[in-house]
Design an enzyme around this catalytic site. Structure first.
Site, PDB file in Angstrom:
ATOM      1  CB  SER A  78      -0.903  -0.024   1.239  1.00  0.00           C
ATOM      2  OG  SER A  78      -1.684   1.144   1.280  1.00  0.00           O
ATOM      3  CG  HIS A 103      -3.809  -1.325  -1.346  1.00  0.00           C
ATOM      4  ND1 HIS A 103      -4.991  -2.039  -1.454  1.00  0.00           N
ATOM      5  CD2 HIS A 103      -4.088  -0.261  -0.546  1.00  0.00           C
ATOM      6  CE1 HIS A 103      -5.936  -1.443  -0.741  1.00  0.00           C
ATOM      7  NE2 HIS A 103      -5.413  -0.352  -0.187  1.00  0.00           N
ATOM      8  CG  ASP A 105      -4.702   3.425   0.286  1.00  0.00           C
ATOM      9  OD1 ASP A 105      -5.606   2.582   0.140  1.00  0.00           O
ATOM     10  OD2 ASP A 105      -3.759   3.273   1.095  1.00  0.00           O
ATOM     11  CG  MET A 107      -7.737   8.474   1.088  1.00  0.00           C
ATOM     12  SD  MET A 107      -6.963   8.696   2.692  1.00  0.00           S
ATOM     13  CE  MET A 107      -6.036   7.169   2.836  1.00  0.00           C
ATOM     14  CG  HIS A 137      -8.918   1.155  -0.700  1.00  0.00           C
ATOM     15  ND1 HIS A 137      -8.347   1.111   0.562  1.00  0.00           N
ATOM     16  CD2 HIS A 137     -10.257   1.242  -0.504  1.00  0.00           C
ATOM     17  CE1 HIS A 137      -9.295   1.167   1.470  1.00  0.00           C
ATOM     18  NE2 HIS A 137     -10.461   1.268   0.864  1.00  0.00           N
ATOM     19  CG  MET A 139     -10.742   4.661   1.195  1.00  0.00           C
ATOM     20  SD  MET A 139      -9.201   4.663   2.150  1.00  0.00           S
ATOM     21  CE  MET A 139      -8.008   4.606   0.829  1.00  0.00           C
ATOM     22  CG  MET A 211     -11.614  -0.674   5.255  1.00  0.00           C
ATOM     23  SD  MET A 211     -10.083  -0.453   4.352  1.00  0.00           S
ATOM     24  CE  MET A 211      -9.215   0.754   5.335  1.00  0.00           C
ATOM     25  CG  ASP A 246      -6.125  -1.412   3.386  1.00  0.00           C
ATOM     26  OD1 ASP A 246      -4.963  -1.268   3.806  1.00  0.00           O
ATOM     27  OD2 ASP A 246      -6.700  -0.581   2.645  1.00  0.00           O
TER      28      ASP A 246
HETATM   29  C1  DX5 Z   1      -6.023   3.582   4.885  1.00  0.00           C
HETATM   30  C2  DX5 Z   1      -5.590   2.886   3.624  1.00  0.00           C
HETATM   31  C3  DX5 Z   1      -4.629   1.773   3.863  1.00  0.00           C
HETATM   32  C4  DX5 Z   1      -3.371   2.229   4.531  1.00  0.00           C
HETATM   33  C5  DX5 Z   1      -2.773   1.124   5.334  1.00  0.00           C
HETATM   34  O1  DX5 Z   1      -7.262   4.132   4.775  1.00  0.00           O
HETATM   35  O2  DX5 Z   1      -6.662   2.355   2.907  1.00  0.00           O
HETATM   36  O3  DX5 Z   1      -4.326   1.076   2.662  1.00  0.00           O
HETATM   37  O4  DX5 Z   1      -2.436   2.703   3.596  1.00  0.00           O
HETATM   38  O5  DX5 Z   1      -1.738   1.621   6.107  1.00  0.00           O
HETATM   39  P1  DX5 Z   1      -1.084   0.744   7.254  1.00  0.00           P
HETATM   40  O6  DX5 Z   1      -0.696  -0.563   6.636  1.00  0.00           O
HETATM   41  O7  DX5 Z   1       0.076   1.567   7.710  1.00  0.00           O
HETATM   42  O8  DX5 Z   1      -2.133   0.597   8.298  1.00  0.00           O
HETATM   43 ZN    ZN Z   2      -6.187   0.946   1.263  1.00  0.00          ZN
END
Ligand code: DX5
Ligand code: ZN
Length: 294
Positions: A78, A103, A105, A107, A137, A139, A211, A246
């Site tokens: 990620s 992965h 992310d 947001m 992913h 969000m 999650m 995740d």
């Molecule tokens: C958080 C992300 C995750 C995050 C995980 O909302 O979706 O993918 O990067 O980070 P760690 O592995 O540090 O918890």
């Molecule tokens: Zn994620």
């Protein structure tokens, strides 16, 4: 609706978010209702809800490990915790250390209280890594509006959040749009959301993401109570579907998630917090195997 991230908000590390949203109120009611599976793995499979339809070919069927895994469980890097000034080198080091996929992310500062990564960076990552599987992913609110842009930017897989959907039909429409663009589709359930919210659709996605934190930031603590949710989801999946975890995933927590049925693990700080090279490879190996502390 918004997903809360307790104690954190964008630009205010460690402070209470102060947001009064539905997810916050629900989380204050405590742990979700009991979500344990009715039986073991074989019974779970037997009572699965049926399969999802065939999907169109992805950009490169070879690279899409979520569809055709070379080994289980899969570990995704990620990149939220990567060094963004050296993103290509840091991703390459994670892949060289054994990560199976990227992965990615995304947001929007609205569904979750943070901003991260859009389509332009994804295009650059795709250019640098044409043969790697990219699991995006989302969000974000209105994920259906972004299926085309993320497909064009090079994603192989899109996971969107049940909290961003207006209902089952909305989620199904977005899923179909993702598949129509040749990607696989995942449905995410935030750390504060009960499985019941997504229950009717669990059998209909290529992947379900449980999650183990409140979405929004890397570096949070793994929520042990998410393990019951993983078991409950796994009990409703058919063999071709993947279950991803995740949030707070590392050598200490991954074994419990695997025992709870996860076959796809995304980790940011555990992987990128380890020095490139043997230390990072060791972290990835330990995420893939090991024993549970729970
Ligand atoms: C958080 C992300 C995750 C995050 C995980 O909302 O979706 O993918 O990067 O980070 P760690 O592995 O540090 O918890
Ligand atoms: Zn994620």
């Amino acid at each position: 609706m918004r997903i809360k991230s307790p104690g954190r908000k964008y630009g205010e590390e460690g402070a209470a978010s102060g947001r009064n949203c539905r997810s916050l109120r629900r989380a204050q009611n405590g742990r979700p209702p009991s979500l344990g599976p009715p039986g073991g793995a074989s019974e779970s499979r037997a009572c699965a809800r049926g399969s999802f339809g065939p999907v169109l070919p992805v950009h490169s069927p070879v690279r899409h490990v979520l569809r055709s895994p070379p080994r289980l469980p899969l570990v995704g890097a990620s990149i939220l915790a990567a060094d963004f000034l050296r993103l290509e080198a840091d991703i390459r080091a994670a892949l060289d250390a054994g990560a199976d996929f990227i992965h990615y992310d995304v947001m929007d500062g609205h569904l979750v209280p943070n901003l991260a990564l859009g389509t332009d960076v994804l295009k650059a990552v795709r250019r640098a890594f044409p043969d790697e599987c990219i699991d995006a992913h989302l969000m974000i609110d209105n994920p259906g509006d972004f299926v085309g842009p993320f497909a064009d930017a090079g994603a192989d897989h899109l996971t969107f959040h049940i909290e961003a959907c207006e209902g089952a039909e909305d989620a199904r429409r977005i899923r179909d749009a993702i598949r129509a663009r040749g990607m696989t589709a995942g449905l995410a359930i935030d750390g504060g959301t009960p499985v019941s919210r997504a229950e009717a659709m669990l059998g209909e996605f290529d992947l379900v993401l449980v999650m183990s934190i409140h979405a929004g930031f890397s570096g949070q603590r793994f929520m042990p109570e998410s393990l019951d949710k993983m078991r409950a989801v796994r009990a409703r999946l058919v063999p071709g579907q993947r279950l991803e975890v995740d949030g707070g995933v590392g050598p200490q927590t991954a074994p419990a998630a695997i025992e709870a049925g996860c076959d796809t693990l995304a980790a940011a700080s555990a992987i990128f917090g380890a020095a490139a090279g043997e230390a990072r490879a060791e972290v990835i190996r330990r995420i893939r195997g090991g024993s549970s502390p729970f």
